[in-house]
Motif scaffolding. Structure first.
Motif, PDB file in Angstrom:
ATOM      1  N   PHE A  61       0.869  -1.007   0.033  1.00  9.22           N
ATOM      2  CA  PHE A  61      -0.027   0.040   0.084  1.00  9.22           C
ATOM      3  C   PHE A  61       0.835   1.154   0.206  1.00  9.22           C
ATOM      4  CE2 PHE A  61      -3.231  -2.815   1.944  1.00  9.22           C
ATOM      5  CZ  PHE A  61      -4.274  -2.673   0.830  1.00  9.22           C
ATOM      6  N   ASP A  62       2.017   1.233   0.220  1.00  3.22           N
ATOM      7  CA  ASP A  62       3.099   2.237   0.537  1.00  3.22           C
ATOM      8  C   ASP A  62       2.545   3.418   1.069  1.00  3.22           C
ATOM      9  OD1 ASP A  62       5.385   3.431  -0.538  1.00  3.22           O
ATOM     10  OD2 ASP A  62       4.717   4.701  -2.181  1.00  3.22           O
ATOM     11  N   ASP A  63       2.409   3.075   2.430  1.00  9.20           N
ATOM     12  CA  ASP A  63       1.860   3.906   3.456  1.00  9.20           C
ATOM     13  C   ASP A  63       2.511   3.773   4.644  1.00  9.20           C
ATOM     14  OD1 ASP A  63      -0.734   5.642   4.278  1.00  9.20           O
ATOM     15  OD2 ASP A  63      -0.260   4.114   5.839  1.00  9.20           O
ATOM     16  N   SER A 100      -9.160   2.352   4.327  1.00 10.39           N
ATOM     17  CA  SER A 100      -9.434   3.643   4.021  1.00 10.39           C
ATOM     18  C   SER A 100      -8.268   4.003   2.913  1.00 10.39           C
ATOM     19  CB  SER A 100      -9.215   4.420   5.050  1.00 10.39           C
ATOM     20  OG  SER A 100      -7.858   4.451   5.756  1.00 10.39           O
ATOM     21  N   LEU A 101      -7.432   3.153   2.592  1.00  3.49           N
ATOM     22  CA  LEU A 101      -6.457   3.608   1.587  1.00  3.49           C
ATOM     23  C   LEU A 101      -6.964   3.103   0.331  1.00  3.49           C
ATOM     24  CD1 LEU A 101      -3.393   1.848   3.491  1.00  3.49           C
ATOM     25  CD2 LEU A 101      -3.837   4.188   3.526  1.00  3.49           C
ATOM     26  N   ALA A 102      -6.225   3.861  -0.844  1.00  5.77           N
ATOM     27  CA  ALA A 102      -6.589   3.553  -2.098  1.00  5.77           C
ATOM     28  C   ALA A 102      -6.003   2.387  -2.417  1.00  5.77           C
ATOM     29  CB  ALA A 102      -5.836   4.762  -3.006  1.00  5.77           C
ATOM     30  N   GLY A 103      -6.644   1.322  -3.221  1.00  2.00           N
ATOM     31  CA  GLY A 103      -6.086   0.234  -3.436  1.00  2.00           C
ATOM     32  C   GLY A 103      -6.590  -0.972  -2.677  1.00  2.00           C
ATOM     33  N   PHE A 104      -7.160  -0.781  -1.589  1.00  2.00           N
ATOM     34  CA  PHE A 104      -7.810  -1.757  -0.588  1.00  2.00           C
ATOM     35  C   PHE A 104      -8.871  -2.730  -1.413  1.00  2.00           C
ATOM     36  CE2 PHE A 104     -10.579  -3.560   2.412  1.00  2.00           C
ATOM     37  CZ  PHE A 104      -9.505  -4.311   3.211  1.00  2.00           C
TER      38      PHE A 104
END
Length: 137
Positions: A61-63, A100-104
């Motif tokens: 997720f690169d978070d 809540s992350l983009a890509g989930f």
């Protein structure tokens, strides 16, 4: 005179019995997709492999928070006897945040089998993880 139960703004739910395997949703125009889980026996789960896979997916997720969760999973996987409580808490935190992350939505199908296996290994501590990836008992 309208009662609180008749109010269209009232979104409360009352359950009079067992709803295991069900999804209860309030609101307008909501859709829910729930799949039944098929939990493996704890002794058949290679928890180190499952944690490694979950670590890789969460790190993807690169978070910073997801990466921190991935690192904690790696630390637990490296132990000869991983701490079930720590794993359950870490996964719950990571999956709740990742929603809540983009890509989930795109990653959920990849996460699902590993969460299911981990939940089987964790037992009762893992059951709360299942709805986070759209699974139910």
């Amino acid at each position: 005179m309208a009662t609180p139960q008749d109010s269209p703004a009232d979104r409360s739910v009352q359950v009079g019995g067992d709803i295991t395997g069900s999804a209860v949703v309030t609101g307008d125009h909501n859709t829910v997709q729930v799949q039944p889980a098929s939990l493996p026996s704890p002794e058949t789960v290679d928890i180190q492999a499952e944690l490694k896979a979950l670590q890789t997916l969460l790190a993807g997720f690169d978070d910073p928070v997801a990466t921190g969760v991935a690192q904690k999973l790696a630390q637990e996987a490296a132990k000869p006897e991983p701490d079930k409580s720590a794993i359950a808490t870490t996964l719950e935190t990571g999956l709740t945040y990742a929603q809540s992350l983009a890509g989930f939505a795109e990653a959920i199908d990849k996460l699902r089998p590993h969460v299911e296996a981990a939940a089987g290994w964790l037992g009762k501590q893992g059951y709360k993880l299942l709805p986070l990836v759209g699974l139910t008992l």
